[in-house]
Write a protein that holds these residues in place. Structure first.
Motif, PDB file in Angstrom:
ATOM      1  N   ASP A 129      11.691 -27.410 -30.541  1.00 17.64           N
ATOM      2  CA  ASP A 129      10.805 -27.998 -31.543  1.00 17.64           C
ATOM      3  C   ASP A 129      10.814 -29.516 -31.447  1.00 17.64           C
ATOM      4  OD1 ASP A 129      10.200 -25.495 -32.560  1.00 17.64           O
ATOM      5  OD2 ASP A 129      11.836 -25.548 -34.020  1.00 17.64           O
ATOM      6  N   ALA A 130       9.663 -30.125 -31.666  1.00 19.00           N
ATOM      7  CA  ALA A 130       9.548 -31.579 -31.709  1.00 19.00           C
ATOM      8  C   ALA A 130       8.257 -31.919 -32.443  1.00 19.00           C
ATOM      9  CB  ALA A 130       9.543 -32.181 -30.302  1.00 19.00           C
ATOM     10  N   VAL A 131       8.223 -33.094 -33.038  1.00 19.68           N
ATOM     11  CA  VAL A 131       7.024 -33.544 -33.744  1.00 19.68           C
ATOM     12  C   VAL A 131       6.690 -34.958 -33.300  1.00 19.68           C
ATOM     13  CG1 VAL A 131       7.433 -32.083 -35.764  1.00 19.68           C
ATOM     14  CG2 VAL A 131       8.394 -34.397 -35.693  1.00 19.68           C
ATOM     15  N   LEU A 132       5.465 -35.362 -33.555  1.00 18.87           N
ATOM     16  CA  LEU A 132       5.016 -36.696 -33.188  1.00 18.87           C
ATOM     17  C   LEU A 132       5.881 -37.763 -33.846  1.00 18.87           C
ATOM     18  CD1 LEU A 132       2.898 -38.702 -32.017  1.00 18.87           C
ATOM     19  CD2 LEU A 132       1.621 -38.375 -34.155  1.00 18.87           C
ATOM     20  N   GLU A 133       6.375 -38.682 -33.034  1.00 20.37           N
ATOM     21  CA  GLU A 133       7.091 -39.861 -33.540  1.00 20.37           C
ATOM     22  C   GLU A 133       6.069 -40.982 -33.678  1.00 20.37           C
ATOM     23  OE1 GLU A 133      10.497 -40.615 -31.063  1.00 20.37           O
ATOM     24  OE2 GLU A 133      11.227 -38.555 -31.238  1.00 20.37           O
ATOM     25  N   LEU A 152       4.564 -36.161 -23.619  1.00 26.17           N
ATOM     26  CA  LEU A 152       3.975 -35.001 -24.271  1.00 26.17           C
ATOM     27  C   LEU A 152       5.075 -34.190 -24.950  1.00 26.17           C
ATOM     28  CD1 LEU A 152       1.578 -33.854 -21.403  1.00 26.17           C
ATOM     29  CD2 LEU A 152       1.025 -35.291 -23.382  1.00 26.17           C
ATOM     30  N   LEU A 153       4.701 -33.394 -25.942  1.00 28.15           N
ATOM     31  CA  LEU A 153       5.672 -32.526 -26.602  1.00 28.15           C
ATOM     32  C   LEU A 153       6.300 -31.569 -25.586  1.00 28.15           C
ATOM     33  CD1 LEU A 153       3.718 -31.634 -29.841  1.00 28.15           C
ATOM     34  CD2 LEU A 153       5.860 -32.898 -29.747  1.00 28.15           C
ATOM     35  N   GLN A 228      -0.612 -34.684 -16.212  1.00 22.53           N
ATOM     36  CA  GLN A 228       0.357 -34.339 -15.176  1.00 22.53           C
ATOM     37  C   GLN A 228       1.221 -35.550 -14.838  1.00 22.53           C
ATOM     38  OE1 GLN A 228      -1.279 -33.083 -11.313  1.00 22.53           O
ATOM     39  NE2 GLN A 228      -0.060 -31.227 -11.510  1.00 22.53           N
ATOM     40  N   SER A 229       0.600 -36.721 -14.786  1.00 26.04           N
ATOM     41  CA  SER A 229       1.348 -37.950 -14.533  1.00 26.04           C
ATOM     42  C   SER A 229       2.305 -38.249 -15.691  1.00 26.04           C
ATOM     43  CB  SER A 229       0.372 -39.115 -14.325  1.00 26.04           C
ATOM     44  OG  SER A 229       1.048 -40.293 -13.952  1.00 26.04           O
ATOM     45  N   LEU A 230       1.846 -38.041 -16.918  1.00 25.00           N
ATOM     46  CA  LEU A 230       2.727 -38.241 -18.073  1.00 25.00           C
ATOM     47  C   LEU A 230       3.937 -37.317 -17.998  1.00 25.00           C
ATOM     48  CD1 LEU A 230       0.274 -38.593 -21.110  1.00 25.00           C
ATOM     49  CD2 LEU A 230       1.220 -40.391 -19.641  1.00 25.00           C
ATOM     50  N   ALA A 260      -2.017 -32.032 -31.526  1.00 28.25           N
ATOM     51  CA  ALA A 260      -0.549 -32.062 -31.484  1.00 28.25           C
ATOM     52  C   ALA A 260      -0.026 -31.842 -30.061  1.00 28.25           C
ATOM     53  CB  ALA A 260       0.048 -31.039 -32.447  1.00 28.25           C
ATOM     54  N   TRP A 261      -0.461 -32.715 -29.141  1.00 25.91           N
ATOM     55  CA  TRP A 261       0.038 -32.694 -27.776  1.00 25.91           C
ATOM     56  C   TRP A 261       1.062 -33.807 -27.535  1.00 25.91           C
ATOM     57  CZ3 TRP A 261      -5.456 -32.713 -25.107  1.00 25.91           C
ATOM     58  CH2 TRP A 261      -6.108 -31.505 -25.414  1.00 25.91           C
TER      59      TRP A 261
END
Length: 272
Positions: A129-133, A152-153, A228-230, A260-261
């Motif tokens: 799990d993770a959320v936008l910082e 990305l998440l 893909q680069s990210l 929410a990516w």
């Protein structure tokens, strides 16, 4: 029994089922002839157990090939690469590669990537799990593109296919909801998938969560190259170069926040 000992016991039991001699760690209740008959029964049923364990992980592939052929595929995979862990949920990750190597399946070249997409859906739903910082996005105004990366998440998964795997997945997901090919909207989804297959159209796919469920998105090639680069951890400047001149960063950023990516921005320490 501790979790570690139970895991070891399960692993050694699997080795016995593959033909190894039982060790004291397995602690089987039966011995001698009764043990031999029991192990034979377990081995005879292994393929059935294998097929059941794969159905949940590969629902689109299961729908595409049908019950009998999917069971045969599971048996063949079991013989080729039997599980090495006691937890069968961890087995079958190499199914797509196994399909590609099976010459009998060459007439259906899209099956391997359909299996890959099924696997990515499961990986998305089981990711940490993770959320936008949100506060970290201030770095976009403070750092040069070569001093910054976007993350990305962990749940976000990417797949580029020469086949319309997202269209095929959508059609069979509609079918799984109770509609068959004769009813709308299932008929529309299956017709679209068939047209895409006949045209040999490829799709770049992003899998991301909506709540706890994975959602499959088709993205354009520029967005795919960018993400893909990210995922490789490239600096923002390199990711922009990979995306090309047609890439619209502001439009992507807005969509990534809505869907929410995006996880966070990170400063790159050039002295590290």
């Amino acid at each position: 029994m501790s979790a570690a000992l139970e895991t070891r016991r399960q692993d050694e039991l699997l080795a016995v089922l593959r033909g190894a001699q039982p060790s004291a760690a397995v602690r089987l209740a039966e011995q001698g002839e009764r043990l031999g008959r029991g192990l034979a029964a377990y081995r005879a049923n292994a393929a059935t157990i294998a097929a059941r364990s794969l159905v949940a992980a590969y629902p689109t592939l299961h729908a595409l090939v049908g019950e009998d052929d999917f069971a045969a595929l599971a048996r063949a995979l079991w013989r080729h690469s039997p599980p090495i862990r006691g937890d069968l949920a961890q087995w079958g990750g190499d199914l797509a590669e196994f399909i590609e190597a099976e010459r009998d399946l060459d007439p259906w070249p899209y099956l391997a990537d359909c299996a890959r997409l099924d696997a990515l859906v499961m990986r998305c739903e089981s990711a940490a799990d993770a959320v936008l910082e949100r506060d970290s996005l201030a770095l976009l105004a403070e750092r040069a593109p070569d001093e910054l990366r976007l993350c990305l998440l962990p749940s976000v998964q990417l797949l580029s296919s020469a086949w319309p795997v997202a269209s095929v997945h959508a059609a069979h997901r509609q079918g799984a909801q109770g509609d068959d090919e004769r009813t709308a909207p299932a008929a529309v989804a299956f017709a679209a998938a068939r047209r895409a297959l006949d045209a040999g159209r490829g799709e770049a796919v992003l899998v991301a969560r909506s709540g706890w469920r994975a959602v499959v998105h088709v993205v354009d090639p520029c967005d795919f190259a960018w993400m893909q680069s990210l995922q490789r951890g490239d600096p923002l400047a390199d990711a922009l170069a990979a995306a090309g001149d047609a890439f619209d960063f502001n439009a992507w950023l807005m969509r990534s926040l809505q869907q929410a990516w995006l996880w966070r921005a990170e400063a790159i320490d050039r002295e590290a």
